[in-house]
Design a protein around this motif. Structure first.
Motif, PDB file in Angstrom:
ATOM      1  N   PHE A  69       0.830  -1.192   0.000  1.00 54.83           N
ATOM      2  CA  PHE A  69       0.000   0.000   0.000  1.00 54.83           C
ATOM      3  C   PHE A  69       0.876   1.259   0.000  1.00 54.83           C
ATOM      4  O   PHE A  69       0.692   2.159  -0.810  1.00 54.83           O
ATOM      5  N   PHE A  70       1.856   1.339   0.896  1.00 54.60           N
ATOM      6  CA  PHE A  70       2.723   2.515   0.972  1.00 54.60           C
ATOM      7  C   PHE A  70       3.658   2.629  -0.229  1.00 54.60           C
ATOM      8  O   PHE A  70       3.863   3.721  -0.765  1.00 54.60           O
ATOM      9  N   VAL A  71       4.220   1.518  -0.670  1.00 55.23           N
ATOM     10  CA  VAL A  71       5.106   1.549  -1.839  1.00 55.23           C
ATOM     11  C   VAL A  71       4.317   1.978  -3.073  1.00 55.23           C
ATOM     12  O   VAL A  71       4.787   2.796  -3.869  1.00 55.23           O
ATOM     13  N   GLY A  72       3.123   1.449  -3.240  1.00 54.69           N
ATOM     14  CA  GLY A  72       2.276   1.839  -4.369  1.00 54.69           C
ATOM     15  C   GLY A  72       1.887   3.304  -4.329  1.00 54.69           C
ATOM     16  O   GLY A  72       1.852   3.982  -5.362  1.00 54.69           O
ATOM     17  N   ALA A  73       1.605   3.806  -3.130  1.00 53.72           N
ATOM     18  CA  ALA A  73       1.249   5.220  -3.002  1.00 53.72           C
ATOM     19  C   ALA A  73       2.425   6.112  -3.416  1.00 53.72           C
ATOM     20  O   ALA A  73       2.243   7.092  -4.149  1.00 53.72           O
ATOM     21  N   VAL A  74       3.623   5.775  -2.975  1.00 57.30           N
ATOM     22  CA  VAL A  74       4.804   6.565  -3.326  1.00 57.30           C
ATOM     23  C   VAL A  74       5.078   6.493  -4.824  1.00 57.30           C
ATOM     24  O   VAL A  74       5.355   7.514  -5.469  1.00 57.30           O
ATOM     25  N   MET A  75       5.003   5.315  -5.413  1.00 57.29           N
ATOM     26  CA  MET A  75       5.275   5.168  -6.846  1.00 57.29           C
ATOM     27  C   MET A  75       4.223   5.890  -7.696  1.00 57.29           C
ATOM     28  O   MET A  75       4.563   6.484  -8.715  1.00 57.29           O
ATOM     29  N   THR A  76       2.982   5.852  -7.278  1.00 56.85           N
ATOM     30  CA  THR A  76       1.937   6.559  -8.016  1.00 56.85           C
ATOM     31  C   THR A  76       2.149   8.067  -7.936  1.00 56.85           C
ATOM     32  O   THR A  76       2.039   8.770  -8.946  1.00 56.85           O
ATOM     33  N   PHE A  77       2.484   8.569  -6.759  1.00 55.28           N
ATOM     34  CA  PHE A  77       2.744   9.997  -6.599  1.00 55.28           C
ATOM     35  C   PHE A  77       3.959  10.436  -7.425  1.00 55.28           C
ATOM     36  O   PHE A  77       3.923  11.455  -8.108  1.00 55.28           O
ATOM     37  N   ARG A  78       5.035   9.649  -7.392  1.00 57.60           N
ATOM     38  CA  ARG A  78       6.240   9.998  -8.158  1.00 57.60           C
ATOM     39  C   ARG A  78       5.971   9.940  -9.662  1.00 57.60           C
ATOM     40  O   ARG A  78       6.552  10.709 -10.421  1.00 57.60           O
ATOM     41  N   SER A  79       5.105   9.029 -10.086  1.00 56.51           N
ATOM     42  CA  SER A  79       4.766   8.950 -11.501  1.00 56.51           C
ATOM     43  C   SER A  79       4.053  10.222 -11.957  1.00 56.51           C
ATOM     44  O   SER A  79       4.323  10.730 -13.051  1.00 56.51           O
ATOM     45  N   TRP A  80       3.170  10.751 -11.144  1.00 53.27           N
ATOM     46  CA  TRP A  80       2.457  11.968 -11.509  1.00 53.27           C
ATOM     47  C   TRP A  80       3.390  13.170 -11.499  1.00 53.27           C
ATOM     48  O   TRP A  80       3.279  14.065 -12.320  1.00 53.27           O
ATOM     49  N   GLN A  81       4.335  13.218 -10.568  1.00 53.22           N
ATOM     50  CA  GLN A  81       5.247  14.352 -10.443  1.00 53.22           C
ATOM     51  C   GLN A  81       6.243  14.442 -11.593  1.00 53.22           C
ATOM     52  O   GLN A  81       6.700  15.529 -11.913  1.00 53.22           O
ATOM     53  N   GLY A  82       6.637  13.338 -12.195  1.00 52.08           N
ATOM     54  CA  GLY A  82       7.661  13.343 -13.242  1.00 52.08           C
ATOM     55  C   GLY A  82       7.161  13.961 -14.533  1.00 52.08           C
ATOM     56  O   GLY A  82       6.570  13.284 -15.366  1.00 52.08           O
ATOM     57  N   ARG A  83       7.428  15.252 -14.735  1.00 51.92           N
ATOM     58  CA  ARG A  83       6.938  15.946 -15.926  1.00 51.92           C
ATOM     59  C   ARG A  83       7.914  15.892 -17.089  1.00 51.92           C
ATOM     60  O   ARG A  83       7.533  16.103 -18.227  1.00 51.92           O
ATOM     61  N   PHE A  84       9.195  15.647 -16.793  1.00 54.81           N
ATOM     62  CA  PHE A  84      10.233  15.667 -17.823  1.00 54.81           C
ATOM     63  C   PHE A  84      11.073  14.402 -17.729  1.00 54.81           C
ATOM     64  O   PHE A  84      11.320  13.908 -16.633  1.00 54.81           O
ATOM     65  N   ARG A  85      11.520  13.895 -18.882  1.00 58.88           N
ATOM     66  CA  ARG A  85      12.457  12.770 -18.926  1.00 58.88           C
ATOM     67  C   ARG A  85      13.801  13.321 -19.381  1.00 58.88           C
ATOM     68  O   ARG A  85      13.920  13.889 -20.462  1.00 58.88           O
TER      69      ARG A  85
END
Length: 129
Positions: A69-85
């Motif tokens: 639950f916590f790992v998924g929450a962090v990964m989902t949040f980081r996925s949304w934050q990443g605007r640039f590659r």
């Protein structure tokens, strides 16, 4: 008379409080809002499925369910934050002037926290407007 060896204007700055800003050169790809949304929805779906599967496999143990639950929450949040590659990065620490690395393929937002392994200070990368 124009100088042919003019230095390219930096498109990013590395900022550390109490030190002069250091220029950085960054090439990146911008993610569209649709791309970010679809990637984040995929992470959210994976987050939900892994949490439910862990809950069922561990015989309804709520403590084991907290990990995905916590790992998924962090990964989902980081996925949304990443605007640039990032495709290429070149910059140095404003304090010790040692090169700072960002791996190609990293997803970042602006401002992006950095770590200098020379002086162990934590400057931030700001993209120029």
């Amino acid at each position: 008379m124009m100088d042919d060896t003019a230095v390219a204007r930096p498109n990013a700055w590395i900022i550390l409080a109490g030190h002069p800003d250091a220029p950085a050169h960054l090439t990146f790809e911008r993610f569209s809002r649709w791309s970010r949304l679809s990637r984040t929805m995929l992470w959210a779906f994976t987050w939900f499925v892994s949490t439910v599967a862990t809950f069922l496999i561990t015989a309804f143990d709520p403590f084991m369910t907290l990990m995905p639950f916590f790992v998924g929450a962090v990964m989902t949040f980081r996925s949304w934050q990443g605007r640039f590659r990032v495709t290429a990065f070149q910059g140095a620490c404003p304090r010790c002037n040692k090169p700072i690395e960002i791996k190609p393929g990293s997803r970042i937002a602006s401002p992006h926290p950095l770590v200098c392994y020379g002086c162990h200070f934590e400057p931030t990368l700001h993209l120029a407007a």
